[in-house]
Design a protein around this motif. Structure first.
Motif, PDB file in Angstrom:
ATOM      1  N   GLY A 312       0.817  -1.212   0.000  1.00 11.06           N
ATOM      2  CA  GLY A 312       0.000   0.000   0.000  1.00 11.06           C
ATOM      3  C   GLY A 312       0.849   1.260   0.000  1.00 11.06           C
ATOM      4  O   GLY A 312       0.551   2.224  -0.720  1.00 11.06           O
ATOM      5  N   ILE A 313       1.917   1.258   0.801  1.00 12.26           N
ATOM      6  CA  ILE A 313       2.820   2.412   0.848  1.00 12.26           C
ATOM      7  C   ILE A 313       3.403   2.685  -0.537  1.00 12.26           C
ATOM      8  O   ILE A 313       3.479   3.833  -0.991  1.00 12.26           O
ATOM      9  CB  ILE A 313       3.947   2.161   1.877  1.00 12.26           C
ATOM     10  N   LYS A 314       3.780   1.630  -1.240  1.00 15.26           N
ATOM     11  CA  LYS A 314       4.336   1.781  -2.588  1.00 15.26           C
ATOM     12  C   LYS A 314       3.296   2.390  -3.532  1.00 15.26           C
ATOM     13  O   LYS A 314       3.608   3.273  -4.337  1.00 15.26           O
ATOM     14  CB  LYS A 314       4.805   0.421  -3.119  1.00 15.26           C
ATOM     15  N   GLY A 315       2.043   1.931  -3.421  1.00 14.10           N
ATOM     16  CA  GLY A 315       0.992   2.467  -4.278  1.00 14.10           C
ATOM     17  C   GLY A 315       0.738   3.943  -4.036  1.00 14.10           C
ATOM     18  O   GLY A 315       0.633   4.739  -4.984  1.00 14.10           O
ATOM     19  N   PHE A 334      -4.350  17.863  -3.546  1.00 18.14           N
ATOM     20  CA  PHE A 334      -5.085  17.423  -2.359  1.00 18.14           C
ATOM     21  C   PHE A 334      -5.023  15.900  -2.371  1.00 18.14           C
ATOM     22  O   PHE A 334      -5.597  15.259  -3.256  1.00 18.14           O
ATOM     23  CB  PHE A 334      -6.537  17.909  -2.401  1.00 18.14           C
ATOM     24  N   THR A 335      -4.308  15.316  -1.425  1.00 18.33           N
ATOM     25  CA  THR A 335      -4.055  13.879  -1.460  1.00 18.33           C
ATOM     26  C   THR A 335      -4.517  13.211  -0.172  1.00 18.33           C
ATOM     27  O   THR A 335      -4.409  13.798   0.915  1.00 18.33           O
ATOM     28  CB  THR A 335      -2.557  13.598  -1.723  1.00 18.33           C
ATOM     29  N   PHE A 336      -5.013  11.970  -0.302  1.00 21.63           N
ATOM     30  CA  PHE A 336      -5.659  11.301   0.832  1.00 21.63           C
ATOM     31  C   PHE A 336      -5.283   9.823   0.901  1.00 21.63           C
ATOM     32  O   PHE A 336      -4.933   9.200  -0.096  1.00 21.63           O
ATOM     33  CB  PHE A 336      -7.189  11.401   0.708  1.00 21.63           C
ATOM     34  N   SER A 337      -5.420   9.286   2.112  1.00 18.75           N
ATOM     35  CA  SER A 337      -5.382   7.841   2.344  1.00 18.75           C
ATOM     36  C   SER A 337      -6.491   7.488   3.332  1.00 18.75           C
ATOM     37  O   SER A 337      -6.606   8.116   4.385  1.00 18.75           O
ATOM     38  CB  SER A 337      -4.043   7.398   2.928  1.00 18.75           C
ATOM     39  N   CYS A 338      -7.299   6.484   2.976  1.00 17.55           N
ATOM     40  CA  CYS A 338      -8.331   6.009   3.896  1.00 17.55           C
ATOM     41  C   CYS A 338      -7.977   4.635   4.464  1.00 17.55           C
ATOM     42  O   CYS A 338      -8.830   3.960   5.047  1.00 17.55           O
ATOM     43  CB  CYS A 338      -9.696   5.958   3.201  1.00 17.55           C
ATOM     44  N   ILE A 342      -2.422   2.480   7.389  1.00 17.99           N
ATOM     45  CA  ILE A 342      -1.480   3.572   7.150  1.00 17.99           C
ATOM     46  C   ILE A 342      -1.762   4.674   8.162  1.00 17.99           C
ATOM     47  O   ILE A 342      -2.821   5.296   8.137  1.00 17.99           O
ATOM     48  CB  ILE A 342      -1.611   4.131   5.721  1.00 17.99           C
ATOM     49  N   SER A 343      -0.822   4.925   9.066  1.00 15.04           N
ATOM     50  CA  SER A 343      -1.011   5.957  10.084  1.00 15.04           C
ATOM     51  C   SER A 343      -0.778   7.345   9.482  1.00 15.04           C
ATOM     52  O   SER A 343      -0.259   7.482   8.359  1.00 15.04           O
ATOM     53  CB  SER A 343      -0.048   5.747  11.254  1.00 15.04           C
ATOM     54  N   LYS A 344      -1.132   8.365  10.244  1.00 15.62           N
ATOM     55  CA  LYS A 344      -0.867   9.741   9.818  1.00 15.62           C
ATOM     56  C   LYS A 344       0.622   9.942   9.591  1.00 15.62           C
ATOM     57  O   LYS A 344       1.040  10.583   8.615  1.00 15.62           O
ATOM     58  CB  LYS A 344      -1.392  10.713  10.879  1.00 15.62           C
TER      59      LYS A 344
END
Length: 394
Positions: A312-315, A334-338, A342-344
Motif C-alpha cells: 500500500g505504501i508503494k501504491g 489534495f491527497t488522501f489515504s483512507c 497507514i497511520s498519519k
C-alpha cells in the motif's frame, strides 16, 4: 452473562479504555459462548473490566461499556440519543443545505461495529460486527421512535462487511419504509444523487464533506483533475467554485455514469466537465505535463490490512510522485489515504519521500481529516482512518 478472562499482563489496553480485546489476550472463556453474544470481561484476578460483543475473529470482544450495567433497550436508546444530540449540536439536523451525514460512527459513538448514515430521511445501517447485527430489530425500533417525524426508510447494507464472522449473513435488505431508486441530497448546497443499494460504502463518502468544500475554494479559474473520482464529489465542488475545466477519472464505468448524472444537476456548469472511465495510473502517466492547476488524489484503500501495508505504501508513493511530476508549478495537490493500516505519520513519510524523489519544493497548506460527524474515541486512535494533505507544489 458469560465470562471472558484476560491473561495476566494483557489487561493494560482495557485499563486505558481501548475498546478491543484481541484473541491472543484471552486466557480462558466460558463454554458455549455464541457468535455475537454479550459477555463480561475480567482480568486475571477476577476484577470486572468491561462488557462487549464476543466474536470468533482476531478482535474477539468489541467493548461498548466499561461500567457494569444492564444491557437493555434503554441502554442502547441512551447511546443513540447522545449521537443524535451531538449531530444537532454541530447543526446537521434540520439543515437544508446539508441533508446527509453520519449519525453513528462505531467506536466514536460508543457503538463499535455499527455505522449509520443519514441520506435526507433514509438511514443506512452497516454492521461490522455480528453482535450489532443481531440487534438490528431493536435498533430499528429505537430509530423509528427517535426519528419518527423525519424517517423515510432504514436499509441494512452489510452483506460485504461481516466476512470475518462465521455466522450466516443475509443479503442487503430494506428493514423499514420505502427506499427511492436514487435519493437526492445536498451537501453544503451541492446536489448529488445517491444510489444506496448499489453504491460503495453506504452510498457516498460522507467523511470528505469538509475537504470537498476546501477544494472548491481553491478552484476558481483553474484546470482541475479529480483522480479516483467515484461519483464526482470533488468535481462538483470544483465546478461550483468556478473551475475553468474539470476532468474526472475512475476505472468504474458505473461510477463515471453516476458522476455525469451528478454533474448534470449543476446545469450550465456541466459544460466545463468531462469524465473518463480509465485506469488512473495509465491516465496520469499519459496526460500532458503541467496542464492541471489542481489535482485531487483520493484513492480507495491501498492497504486494507497490515499484511499488505508495504504494498500500500508503494501504491500511495507512486501515485503521489506522478501527481507531483505532472501538476503545474505553483499548483496544488489534495491527497488522501483512507487505509487504517497507514497511520498519519506513515502518510506524511510517504509524501515526504515522494517529494524528495521528484526533487519538488512542497509546502503543507493543511493537514486534512474526516468531517465533524465522524467523532473519534480518544482511547481508540484507529478510528482516525482518513488522512489527507493540501499541498502547494513549486
Amino acid at each position: 452473562m458469560k465470562k471472558i478472562v484476560i491473561q495476566k499482563g494483557k489487561e493494560k489496553s482495557l485499563q486505558r479504555f481501548h475498546p478491543w480485546v484481541f484473541s491472543g489476550a484471552i486466557a480462558r472463556k466460558d463454554k458455549g459462548i455464541a457468535e455475537g453474544e454479550v459477555v463480561e470481561v475480567f482480568d486475571a484476578y477476577d476484577n470486572f473490566m468491561a462488557i462487549g460483543h464476543y466474536h470468533t475473529s482476531s478482535i474477539s470482544v468489541r467493548i461498548f461499556s466499561f461500567d457494569k450495567v444492564e444491557v437493555n433497550r434503554d441502554f442502547w436508546k441512551m447511546k443513540i440519543e447522545r449521537a443524535i444530540a451531538y449531530r444537532k449540536m454541530i447543526y446537521l439536523f434540520d439543515n437544508q443545505n446539508t441533508t446527509l451525514f453520519r449519525l453513528i460512527n462505531g467506536e466514536g459513538d460508543g457503538m463499535p461495529g455499527l455505522i449509520a448514515d443519514w441520506y435526507n430521511g433514509h438511514l443506512v445501517l452497516q454492521f461490522h460486527s455480528y453482535g450489532m447485527y443481531l440487534m438490528r430489530e431493536l435498533l430499528v425500533d429505537i430509530f423509528k421512535e427517535l426519528l419518527a417525524d423525519r424517517l423515510k426508510s432504514i436499509f441494512n447494507k452489510s452483506a460485504t462487511t461481516l466476512s470475518e464472522s462465521n455466522a450466516f449473513v443475509p443479503s442487503n435488505e430494506l428493514l423499514y419504509g420505502t427506499l427511492d431508486e436514487e435519493v437526492l441530497v445536498h451537501e453544503n448546497g451541492v446536489p448529488f444523487y445517491i444510489d444506496i443499494p448499489q453504491g460503495q460504502k453506504t452510498g457516498f463518502f460522507i467523511d470528505q464533506r469538509d475537504n470537498r468544500k476546501m477544494v472548491g475554494e481553491f478552484c476558481s479559474g483553474k484546470k482541475v483533475l479529480n483522480l479516483f473520482c467515484y461519483t464526482g464529489g470533488f468535481s462538483a465542488y470544483a465546478l461550483q467554485g468556478g473551475a475553468e475545466l474539470v476532468h474526472s477519472v475512475d476505472i468504474s464505468k458505473r461510477a463515471i455514469e453516476q458522476t455525469n448524472e451528478n454533474i448534470a444537476l449543476l446545469g450550465d456548469l456541466a459544460r466545463c466537465h468531462e469524465a473518463f472511465a480509465a485506469n488512473v495510473f495509465d491516465f496520469i502517466e499519459e496526460m500532458p505535463d503541467h496542464f492541471y492547476d489542481v489535482i485531487v488524489v483520493d484513492p480507495p484503500a491501498f492497504a486494507k490490512h497490515y499484511k499488505v501495508k508495504e504494498q500500500g505504501i508503494k501504491g500511495y508513493r507512486n501515485i503521489n510522485r506522478k501527481a507531483m511530476e505532472k501538476v503545474k508549478p505553483g499548483g496544488m495537490i489534495f491527497t488522501f489515504s483512507c487505509s487504517q493500516a497507514i497511520s498519519k505519520e506513515d502518510f506524511q513519510t510517504i509524501i515526504f519521500s515522494a517529494a524528495a524523489m521528484e526533487h519538488k519544493n512542497i509546502r503543507i497548506i493543511k493537514n486534512l481529516q474526516h468531517a465533524l460527524d465522524h467523532p473519534v474515541n480518544i482511547f481508540h486512535p484507529e478510528g482516525s482512518y482518513l488522512k489527507g494533505m493540501a499541498l502547494s507544489i513549486e
